[in-house]
Write an enzyme that holds these catalytic residues in place. Structure first.
Site, PDB file in Angstrom:
ATOM      1  N   GLY A 178      11.662   9.019 -13.551  1.00 25.06           N
ATOM      2  CA  GLY A 178      12.079   7.629 -13.769  1.00 25.06           C
ATOM      3  C   GLY A 178      13.594   7.508 -13.747  1.00 25.06           C
TER       4      GLY A 178
ATOM      5  CD  GLU B 190      -2.613   2.858  -3.291  1.00 27.49           C
ATOM      6  OE1 GLU B 190      -2.289   2.419  -2.179  1.00 27.49           O
ATOM      7  OE2 GLU B 190      -2.118   2.457  -4.349  1.00 27.49           O
TER       8      GLU B 190
ATOM      9  CB  THR C 151       9.694  11.178  -9.824  1.00 29.39           C
ATOM     10  OG1 THR C 151       8.320  10.886 -10.105  1.00 29.39           O
ATOM     11  CG2 THR C 151       9.843  11.480  -8.346  1.00 29.39           C
TER      12      THR C 151
ATOM     13  CB  THR D 152       6.949  -3.091  -5.803  1.00 30.16           C
ATOM     14  OG1 THR D 152       6.767  -3.933  -6.919  1.00 30.16           O
ATOM     15  CG2 THR D 152       5.598  -2.767  -5.185  1.00 30.16           C
TER      16      THR D 152
ATOM     17  N   GLY E 276       9.256   4.495  -5.424  1.00 27.08           N
ATOM     18  CA  GLY E 276       8.738   5.868  -5.350  1.00 27.08           C
ATOM     19  C   GLY E 276       8.290   6.203  -3.931  1.00 27.08           C
ATOM     20  CG  ASP E 277       5.175   4.013  -2.217  1.00 28.97           C
ATOM     21  OD1 ASP E 277       4.621   4.994  -2.746  1.00 28.97           O
ATOM     22  OD2 ASP E 277       4.776   2.841  -2.355  1.00 28.97           O
TER      23      ASP E 277
ATOM     24  N   GLY F   7       0.875  -1.175   0.000  1.00 34.23           N
ATOM     25  CA  GLY F   7       0.000   0.000   0.000  1.00 34.23           C
ATOM     26  C   GLY F   7       0.906   1.216   0.000  1.00 34.23           C
TER      27      GLY F   7
ATOM     28  CG  ASP G 173       9.722  -5.906  -6.624  1.00 35.68           C
ATOM     29  OD1 ASP G 173       9.124  -5.069  -7.303  1.00 35.68           O
ATOM     30  OD2 ASP G 173       9.159  -6.702  -5.851  1.00 35.68           O
TER      31      ASP G 173
HETATM   32  O1  RIB Z   1       3.649   1.906  -4.673  1.00 35.11           O
HETATM   33  C1  RIB Z   1       3.584   0.516  -4.526  1.00 35.11           C
HETATM   34  C2  RIB Z   1       2.282   0.098  -3.894  1.00 35.11           C
HETATM   35  O2  RIB Z   1       1.214   0.412  -4.773  1.00 35.11           O
HETATM   36  C3  RIB Z   1       2.157  -1.389  -3.634  1.00 35.11           C
HETATM   37  O3  RIB Z   1       2.657  -1.760  -2.375  1.00 35.11           O
HETATM   38  C4  RIB Z   1       0.665  -1.649  -3.824  1.00 35.11           C
HETATM   39  O4  RIB Z   1       0.004  -2.062  -2.672  1.00 35.11           O
HETATM   40  C5  RIB Z   1       0.093  -0.357  -4.385  1.00 35.11           C
HETATM   41  O5  RIB Z   1      -0.586   0.376  -3.444  1.00 35.11           O
END
Ligand code: RIB
Length: 304
Positions: free
Chosen positions: A215, A137, A213, A241, A244-245, A38, A239
């Site tokens: 990339g 979200e 950002t 994923t 960015g967070d 998330g 990975d």
């Molecule tokens: O930014 C990555 C996140 O986007 C994932 O962890 C997924 O849950 C979505 O929310």
């Protein structure tokens, strides 16, 4: 100074695939893992691992998402403002391709049941000068922005994932935007690139600071009078994923702890590079406290 991150908590079901599944295609995956994720949870963990004091507010469902709260607690995040609601926890189906890139399908679940009453209650714990960090979200984002502005909090918005609701939010209250070129183009009403796009967004929101950002080309930062460019640290990609967070969490965490923007950008780029080199969303985020002001030995191990 405290940070409230009012954001999503997802269970990430991550499938390793040869290529992203196409319409009408049935395909076997090579591996499957369940991670905490998330955008909200990932950013709270990054903020906390950067050394900032962070409270996460949000919601999980009944019975399936308790491990998400445990992960936040283990990272030092205050979880008192997370509710357990009737129904399912939010989740993400993530296809992770061999080059580390991904595509994500979201199910909002409890994340979309945030109410105005929950927001009002959470904000009673905060005061002028505290930060509110938001992504896109959870429900009631516009209301959160309005109420946090009335409280005198600084508002950080990462408008991701972009949708048609974002332009209807009171974006003039945003102190810091962290966004990519597509998101910036959608907010400006016209797609663009790089510095031209940054300045277009800056002229639309003269009171805001902006991290755009780019990339693989890094990021640009507008502080209200000057532009800074930040490159990326190249690593072997495992990975992408939550990269960015991680960047968002470490940049804001750095600023809140007194770093200047240039240093916070560099620190965030290093933390994001480490996240890229490791699998999963939240589990890929390494603590930053130890390498706060010393050369980043953790990163050196991963650089190519
Ligand atoms: O930014 C990555 C996140 O986007 C994932 O962890 C997924 O849950 C979505 O929310």
């Amino acid at each position: 100074m405290k940070i409230l991150n009012y954001g999503s908590l997802n269970i990430d079901y991550t499938y390793t695939v040869d290529h992203f599944v196409r319409g009408g295609e049935t395909m076997s995956s090579e591996d499957m893992n369940i991670f905490s994720g998330g955008k909200g949870l990932n950013q709270s963990i990054a903020l906390s691992k950067s050394g900032a004091e962070v409270w996460h507010a949000g919601a999980i469902g009944t019975g399936d998402g308790d491990f998400l709260i445990e992960q936040l607690k283990a990272a030092g995040v205050n979880t008192e403002l997370i509710s357990v609601l009737e129904g399912k926890t939010g989740h993400a189906i993530i296809q992770k391709a061999k080059d580390g890139g991904n595509c994500i399908l979201l199910y909002g679940g409890a994340n979309q049941q945030i109410s105005k009453e929950m927001v009002d209650q959470a904000l009673t714990h905060f005061e002028p000068g505290d930060y509110l960090v938001l992504q896109n979200e959870v429900s009631e984002i516009g209301y959160m922005m309005k109420k946090a502005h009335e409280t005198g909090m600084k508002i950080v918005l990462n408008p991701s994932p972009m949708d048609e609701k974002i332009p209807s939010y009171p974006l003039e209250f945003v102190d810091f935007f962290l966004l990519n070129e597509i998101e910036a183009g959608d907010i400006c009403g016209e797609q663009g690139e790089g510095e031209a796009l940054l300045h277009k967004l800056a002229s639309k929101f003269p009171g805001s600071k902006i991290v755009l950002t780019l990339g693989g080309d890094g990021s640009l930062y507008w502080d209200g009078s000057r532009t800074y460019a930040q490159g990326i640290y190249k690593v072997k990609v495992a990975d992408t994923t939550a990269a960015g967070d991680t960047f968002t969490g470490f940049f804001i965490g750095g600023l809140v702890q007194g770093m200047d923007a240039k240093k916070a950008l560099d620190w965030a780029a290093k933390a994001a590079a480490i996240a890229v080199s490791r699998p999963g969303a939240a589990p890929s985020i390494l603590p930053g406290r130890k390498w706060h002001s010393s050369p980043c030995r953790a990163l050196n191990r991963f650089l190519i």
